[in-house]
Design a protein around this motif. Structure first.
Motif, PDB file in Angstrom:
ATOM      1  N   GLU A 157       0.860  -1.202   0.167  1.00  0.00           N
ATOM      2  CA  GLU A 157       0.097   0.025  -0.024  1.00  0.00           C
ATOM      3  C   GLU A 157       0.893   1.298  -0.084  1.00  0.00           C
ATOM      4  OE1 GLU A 157      -2.234  -0.713   3.487  1.00  0.00           O
ATOM      5  OE2 GLU A 157      -3.707  -2.083   2.403  1.00  0.00           O
TER       6      GLU A 157
ATOM      7  N   MET B 140       2.071   1.934  -3.442  1.00  0.00           N
ATOM      8  CA  MET B 140       0.903   2.422  -4.249  1.00  0.00           C
ATOM      9  C   MET B 140       0.689   3.888  -3.835  1.00  0.00           C
ATOM     10  SD  MET B 140       0.563   0.199  -6.787  1.00  0.00           S
ATOM     11  CE  MET B 140      -0.857   0.662  -7.511  1.00  0.00           C
TER      12      MET B 140
ATOM     13  N   TRP C 288       1.802   6.398  -7.062  1.00  0.00           N
ATOM     14  CA  TRP C 288       0.604   6.704  -7.874  1.00  0.00           C
ATOM     15  C   TRP C 288      -0.291   7.884  -7.265  1.00  0.00           C
ATOM     16  CZ3 TRP C 288      -4.838   6.827  -7.639  1.00  0.00           C
ATOM     17  CH2 TRP C 288      -5.623   6.854  -9.022  1.00  0.00           C
TER      18      TRP C 288
ATOM     19  N   ALA D 264       5.278  -4.439  -5.405  1.00  0.00           N
ATOM     20  CA  ALA D 264       4.375  -3.674  -5.968  1.00  0.00           C
ATOM     21  C   ALA D 264       4.751  -2.570  -6.873  1.00  0.00           C
ATOM     22  CB  ALA D 264       3.442  -2.993  -4.860  1.00  0.00           C
TER      23      ALA D 264
ATOM     24  N   SER E 173       2.785  -0.100  -9.624  1.00  0.00           N
ATOM     25  CA  SER E 173       2.600   1.324  -9.417  1.00  0.00           C
ATOM     26  C   SER E 173       2.891   2.203 -10.444  1.00  0.00           C
ATOM     27  CB  SER E 173       3.351   1.608  -7.853  1.00  0.00           C
ATOM     28  OG  SER E 173       4.509   1.586  -8.281  1.00  0.00           O
TER      29      SER E 173
END
Length: 250
Positions: A101, A104, A108, A147, A151
């Motif tokens: 998390e 991201m 982003w 991730a 991302s």
């Protein structure tokens, strides 16, 4: 756009590509550069190089209030470089979801916060340019990189979307896709990968020079180093081959 007439803001300016971009913009005659980082103390050596033209700016792109404050503190920006980012290595089925998390949220959503705050600033100043530092990692979901590729893929699509929205407002939007550039982030990532094999690396200064060239040329997509240009050619001739090329580095 002409960098020698620009007032730039570079996020994540305390090291790596961000720091190199500050130096490159100054060498091309930028009026001033707002150098942004979460901890302003990390900017002190950079600011000392040109204290009359480098303006340190405290900015955590994941904090909406901090982003709003930064836009108020830098009302003269005409060139925005969204360089700040976060890595988090590991396999998606195993790594801590809070780390997923965080990646991201930074790469982003944090970039979107900055875009929303500064697009009106650039427009009020007569238009200009935005460059989002993406990554060739956006083209393949490399397992051990967690991730990060997702991302960056999301950031690539964000860049395409806002390009359409910002064009009528006199703002060009550039997606930058670096490959392995000699930065702290690369050293962190390679510590978790099996090998980079024979992948050529580029210096941050060389990457910054190519990015500035691309912005001045108006290139929508900028591949600023040898490996990135190899990916660019592969995208043109064998898109599926890009996946094989990048996954072979896992």
């Amino acid at each position: 756009m002409r960098i020698n007439e620009a007032v730039a803001l570079v996020t994540g300016a305390n090291r790596g590509i961000g720091r190199a971009l500050v130096t490159e913009f100054l060498s091309r005659g930028a009026v001033r550069v707002h150098a942004a980082a979460r901890d302003p103390r990390t900017l002190e050596p950079l600011v000392a190089e040109a204290p009359d033209r480098i303006v340190p700016l405290t900015l955590d792109i994941t904090d909406p209030a901090a982003v709003t404050a930064a836009a108020e503190a830098a009302p003269d920006v005409t060139l925005l470089v969204n360089n700040a980012g976060r890595h988090g290595m590991g396999h998606l089925l195993e790594m801590d979801l809070t780390d997923v998390e965080a990646v991201m949220r930074t790469n982003w959503l944090g970039t979107l916060h900055v875009l929303r705050a500064f697009a009106p600033v650039v427009e009020r100043n007569g238009g200009g340019a935005v460059a989002n530092i993406v990554s060739v990692g956006a083209f393949a979901g490399t397992p051990a990189m967690g991730a990060y590729p997702a991302s960056k893929a999301a950031l690539a699509l964000l860049t395409q979307a806002v390009r359409v929205d910002l064009a009528p407002r006199g703002i060009t939007v550039h997606a930058v896709f670096p490959g392995p550039v000699e930065t702290d982030m690369l050293r962190y990532a390679t510590g978790h990968l099996k090998s980079l094999g024979d992948v050529p690396t580029a210096s941050a200064a060389d990457a910054a020079r190519a990015i500035a060239d691309g912005v001045e040329a108006g290139d929508e997509e900028i591949f600023p180093d040898p490996f990135a240009r190899q990916v660019q050619e592969c995208l043109r001739t064998d898109p599926k081959g890009v996946e094989r090329l990048l996954l072979s580095r896992d």
